[in-house]
Design a protein around this motif. Sequence first.
Motif, PDB file in Angstrom:
ATOM      1  N   ASN A 125       0.810  -1.220   0.000  1.00 45.49           N
ATOM      2  CA  ASN A 125       0.000   0.000   0.000  1.00 45.49           C
ATOM      3  C   ASN A 125       0.841   1.267   0.000  1.00 45.49           C
ATOM      4  O   ASN A 125       0.410   2.295  -0.525  1.00 45.49           O
ATOM      5  CB  ASN A 125      -0.964  -0.012   1.191  1.00 45.49           C
ATOM      6  CG  ASN A 125      -2.234  -0.789   0.888  1.00 45.49           C
ATOM      7  OD1 ASN A 125      -3.185  -0.241   0.351  1.00 45.49           O
ATOM      8  ND2 ASN A 125      -2.229  -2.073   1.214  1.00 45.49           N
ATOM      9  N   ILE A 126       2.035   1.219   0.575  1.00 45.86           N
ATOM     10  CA  ILE A 126       2.948   2.366   0.457  1.00 45.86           C
ATOM     11  C   ILE A 126       3.231   2.633  -1.016  1.00 45.86           C
ATOM     12  O   ILE A 126       3.228   3.780  -1.473  1.00 45.86           O
ATOM     13  CB  ILE A 126       4.260   2.105   1.224  1.00 45.86           C
ATOM     14  CG1 ILE A 126       4.017   2.153   2.732  1.00 45.86           C
ATOM     15  CG2 ILE A 126       5.323   3.134   0.833  1.00 45.86           C
ATOM     16  CD1 ILE A 126       5.229   1.751   3.557  1.00 45.86           C
ATOM     17  N   ALA A 127       3.431   1.547  -1.771  1.00 42.67           N
ATOM     18  CA  ALA A 127       3.725   1.696  -3.197  1.00 42.67           C
ATOM     19  C   ALA A 127       2.518   2.196  -3.972  1.00 42.67           C
ATOM     20  O   ALA A 127       2.582   3.224  -4.664  1.00 42.67           O
ATOM     21  CB  ALA A 127       4.206   0.363  -3.765  1.00 42.67           C
ATOM     22  N   LEU A 128       1.393   1.495  -3.868  1.00 39.80           N
ATOM     23  CA  LEU A 128       0.272   1.832  -4.752  1.00 39.80           C
ATOM     24  C   LEU A 128      -0.368   3.173  -4.405  1.00 39.80           C
ATOM     25  O   LEU A 128      -0.900   3.864  -5.280  1.00 39.80           O
ATOM     26  CB  LEU A 128      -0.762   0.704  -4.775  1.00 39.80           C
ATOM     27  CG  LEU A 128      -1.549   0.361  -3.512  1.00 39.80           C
ATOM     28  CD1 LEU A 128      -2.796   1.198  -3.379  1.00 39.80           C
ATOM     29  CD2 LEU A 128      -1.935  -1.119  -3.545  1.00 39.80           C
ATOM     30  N   ASN A 129      -0.329   3.564  -3.125  1.00 41.01           N
ATOM     31  CA  ASN A 129      -0.868   4.877  -2.757  1.00 41.01           C
ATOM     32  C   ASN A 129       0.134   5.998  -2.989  1.00 41.01           C
ATOM     33  O   ASN A 129      -0.252   7.148  -3.202  1.00 41.01           O
ATOM     34  CB  ASN A 129      -1.304   4.883  -1.287  1.00 41.01           C
ATOM     35  CG  ASN A 129      -2.603   4.146  -1.062  1.00 41.01           C
ATOM     36  OD1 ASN A 129      -3.664   4.582  -1.501  1.00 41.01           O
ATOM     37  ND2 ASN A 129      -2.521   3.006  -0.389  1.00 41.01           N
ATOM     38  N   GLN A 271       1.462   8.619   1.844  1.00 41.45           N
ATOM     39  CA  GLN A 271       0.051   9.010   1.816  1.00 41.45           C
ATOM     40  C   GLN A 271      -0.599   8.895   3.191  1.00 41.45           C
ATOM     41  O   GLN A 271      -1.556   9.592   3.487  1.00 41.45           O
ATOM     42  CB  GLN A 271      -0.707   8.146   0.808  1.00 41.45           C
ATOM     43  CG  GLN A 271      -0.288   8.391  -0.630  1.00 41.45           C
ATOM     44  CD  GLN A 271      -0.568   9.809  -1.091  1.00 41.45           C
ATOM     45  OE1 GLN A 271      -1.699  10.280  -1.010  1.00 41.45           O
ATOM     46  NE2 GLN A 271       0.462  10.501  -1.560  1.00 41.45           N
ATOM     47  N   PHE A 272      -0.110   7.978   4.005  1.00 42.24           N
ATOM     48  CA  PHE A 272      -0.558   7.861   5.390  1.00 42.24           C
ATOM     49  C   PHE A 272       0.609   8.324   6.254  1.00 42.24           C
ATOM     50  O   PHE A 272       1.633   7.651   6.330  1.00 42.24           O
ATOM     51  CB  PHE A 272      -0.956   6.426   5.719  1.00 42.24           C
ATOM     52  CG  PHE A 272      -2.122   5.940   4.911  1.00 42.24           C
ATOM     53  CD1 PHE A 272      -3.421   6.156   5.348  1.00 42.24           C
ATOM     54  CD2 PHE A 272      -1.925   5.296   3.704  1.00 42.24           C
ATOM     55  CE1 PHE A 272      -4.505   5.724   4.596  1.00 42.24           C
ATOM     56  CE2 PHE A 272      -3.000   4.861   2.946  1.00 42.24           C
ATOM     57  CZ  PHE A 272      -4.293   5.075   3.392  1.00 42.24           C
ATOM     58  N   VAL A 273       0.444   9.473   6.879  1.00 45.65           N
ATOM     59  CA  VAL A 273       1.574  10.119   7.545  1.00 45.65           C
ATOM     60  C   VAL A 273       1.341  10.159   9.050  1.00 45.65           C
ATOM     61  O   VAL A 273       0.289  10.600   9.521  1.00 45.65           O
ATOM     62  CB  VAL A 273       1.778  11.552   7.006  1.00 45.65           C
ATOM     63  CG1 VAL A 273       2.964  12.207   7.696  1.00 45.65           C
ATOM     64  CG2 VAL A 273       1.996  11.521   5.497  1.00 45.65           C
ATOM     65  N   GLY A 274       2.321   9.689   9.808  1.00 46.83           N
ATOM     66  CA  GLY A 274       2.268   9.771  11.264  1.00 46.83           C
ATOM     67  C   GLY A 274       3.140  10.908  11.765  1.00 46.83           C
ATOM     68  O   GLY A 274       4.009  11.418  11.049  1.00 46.83           O
ATOM     69  N   ASP A 296      14.805  10.200   5.586  1.00 43.05           N
ATOM     70  CA  ASP A 296      15.036   8.774   5.361  1.00 43.05           C
ATOM     71  C   ASP A 296      13.708   8.023   5.276  1.00 43.05           C
ATOM     72  O   ASP A 296      12.635   8.624   5.266  1.00 43.05           O
ATOM     73  CB  ASP A 296      15.931   8.197   6.458  1.00 43.05           C
ATOM     74  CG  ASP A 296      15.353   8.423   7.853  1.00 43.05           C
ATOM     75  OD1 ASP A 296      14.114   8.391   7.995  1.00 43.05           O
ATOM     76  OD2 ASP A 296      16.139   8.623   8.803  1.00 43.05           O
ATOM     77  N   ALA A 297      13.781   6.686   5.238  1.00 44.13           N
ATOM     78  CA  ALA A 297      12.581   5.868   5.032  1.00 44.13           C
ATOM     79  C   ALA A 297      11.632   5.870   6.217  1.00 44.13           C
ATOM     80  O   ALA A 297      10.499   5.377   6.097  1.00 44.13           O
ATOM     81  CB  ALA A 297      12.989   4.431   4.697  1.00 44.13           C
ATOM     82  N   SER A 298      12.029   6.430   7.354  1.00 43.42           N
ATOM     83  CA  SER A 298      11.097   6.520   8.484  1.00 43.42           C
ATOM     84  C   SER A 298       9.919   7.438   8.163  1.00 43.42           C
ATOM     85  O   SER A 298       8.914   7.420   8.872  1.00 43.42           O
ATOM     86  CB  SER A 298      11.820   6.999   9.747  1.00 43.42           C
ATOM     87  OG  SER A 298      12.384   8.279   9.551  1.00 43.42           O
ATOM     88  N   ARG A 299      10.004   8.208   7.091  1.00 42.91           N
ATOM     89  CA  ARG A 299       8.870   9.025   6.648  1.00 42.91           C
ATOM     90  C   ARG A 299       7.666   8.156   6.278  1.00 42.91           C
ATOM     91  O   ARG A 299       6.533   8.640   6.235  1.00 42.91           O
ATOM     92  CB  ARG A 299       9.273   9.879   5.442  1.00 42.91           C
ATOM     93  CG  ARG A 299       9.713   9.056   4.232  1.00 42.91           C
ATOM     94  CD  ARG A 299       9.952   9.898   2.986  1.00 42.91           C
ATOM     95  NE  ARG A 299      10.889  10.978   3.199  1.00 42.91           N
ATOM     96  CZ  ARG A 299      11.035  12.004   2.371  1.00 42.91           C
ATOM     97  NH1 ARG A 299      10.303  12.065   1.259  1.00 42.91           N
ATOM     98  NH2 ARG A 299      11.906  12.945   2.620  1.00 42.91           N
ATOM     99  N   TYR A 300       7.911   6.863   5.994  1.00 42.46           N
ATOM    100  CA  TYR A 300       6.827   5.950   5.617  1.00 42.46           C
ATOM    101  C   TYR A 300       6.249   5.198   6.818  1.00 42.46           C
ATOM    102  O   TYR A 300       5.317   4.411   6.659  1.00 42.46           O
ATOM    103  CB  TYR A 300       7.326   4.942   4.581  1.00 42.46           C
ATOM    104  CG  TYR A 300       7.828   5.588   3.310  1.00 42.46           C
ATOM    105  CD1 TYR A 300       6.948   6.043   2.335  1.00 42.46           C
ATOM    106  CD2 TYR A 300       9.195   5.760   3.087  1.00 42.46           C
ATOM    107  CE1 TYR A 300       7.413   6.639   1.167  1.00 42.46           C
ATOM    108  CE2 TYR A 300       9.670   6.350   1.923  1.00 42.46           C
ATOM    109  CZ  TYR A 300       8.778   6.793   0.968  1.00 42.46           C
ATOM    110  OH  TYR A 300       9.240   7.390  -0.181  1.00 42.46           O
TER     111      TYR A 300
END
Length: 418
Positions: A125-129, A271-274, A296-300
């Motif tokens: 879902n990280i990819a497709l969104n 797209q979903f951000v914490g 870095d990738a912690s943004r996801y």
Amino acid sequence: MSVKPKLFYNKWQKMDAWVRQKMCTWVTMKRNSRFMRTSLTGHFRDQFPLTEQTVFFNCGAKSPLPLGAYRRLQQFYQENLIDAVLPRIQILEEHYLHLKTHLAQLIHAQPDEIAIIPNTSVGINIALNGIDLQPTDTVVLPKNDFPCNIYPWLEHARRHEFEIQFAGTFQHCTTDDILNAITPQTRVVSVSFVDYATGYCMDVARIGAECHRRNILFVVDGIQGIGVKELNVRAAQIDLLTCGGPKWLLTPFGIGFAYIRREAFSQIHPQFVGWLAYDWGDFTDFRSLDRQLRPDASRYEVGTLPHTAIAAFETILHDYFLPLGVPHIEAYLSDYTHELISLLESYGFRYAGPRAAHERSQILRVAAPGDTTAIYHQFRDHQVDISLRDGHLRFSPHFFNNGDDLDRLESVLTQLKF
């Protein structure tokens, strides 16, 4: 059942008991010399108490938890009985960073390209969104893939009106099938590293090279291969790899990881951000409205992470996978699965997976010499833990399996009713 297996089985049953005992002893000695004296068993075998009562060939479904991880979980909860989490935030951060470092080592990436996620589906879902797909775009998927890599894309395509191009058939999909399905409209290719049903291993390096050449984003579901099949994500030019931990990486439920190639950050938007996806410095000022996404990738990563599972995961990688090394695990399982296939075929079963060495994995698709469902339940009744998939039996051993399991399996095979 075919005539040949039946004849063999009948001859075995009628054979003099003394001769049968001698044959079993010789086979056992051969297996013990090959498997039980290897460094992949012994101490590591003792870490899996389940093996005392069960012949466990089912890591393709869910692995047993090793003792080291269980004790780490106990320690974590005991610490929480006498101390709150927040005073130990620095310790939790250390486990988190160590886990990312270990995962990066495992797949030949950098720690800042690793995100901790709950499961494989979140990575898909990280990819497709996150990818800006247009109605003129096409996404290539294997037709026989696990639903995790099909239904999220189908649902997203219904809402955003891009096209899905399926490669292969419901029974099989090869690397060539994927490459032949690529067109000028292809924006994303998403495949499983290892197929859950057949054990077929995609040549992700070939696919990655073609995707890179044509400026196509390449997504890989790694859950059935990471930890037991060597993979260099950088060399394979993978843009996003997603992998849950509870199968081959031996973790509890609820934890996995995603690798996002640093150069793909600009094309895969969170797209979903914490709130923890932003840089809060020393965590003393939360009134600012101009914080930036972490570089870095912690943004996801969305929200507070499962630090209990992180501690267990870090222990598993540190104590088991990194000391053993994935190439050694892969080589061991290659030998072990050959022995397992030979044993099963001597009793009338038939290996129904890929034959070429570079296409094979530790997942074995096996055709039974009779009613497959009935034979599956007989195995389960005799404490042989396997799966039933697409009308076939699936055997999926790990590094803790040894010659004892093959001997116990053979004892069960002599008792099966075809």
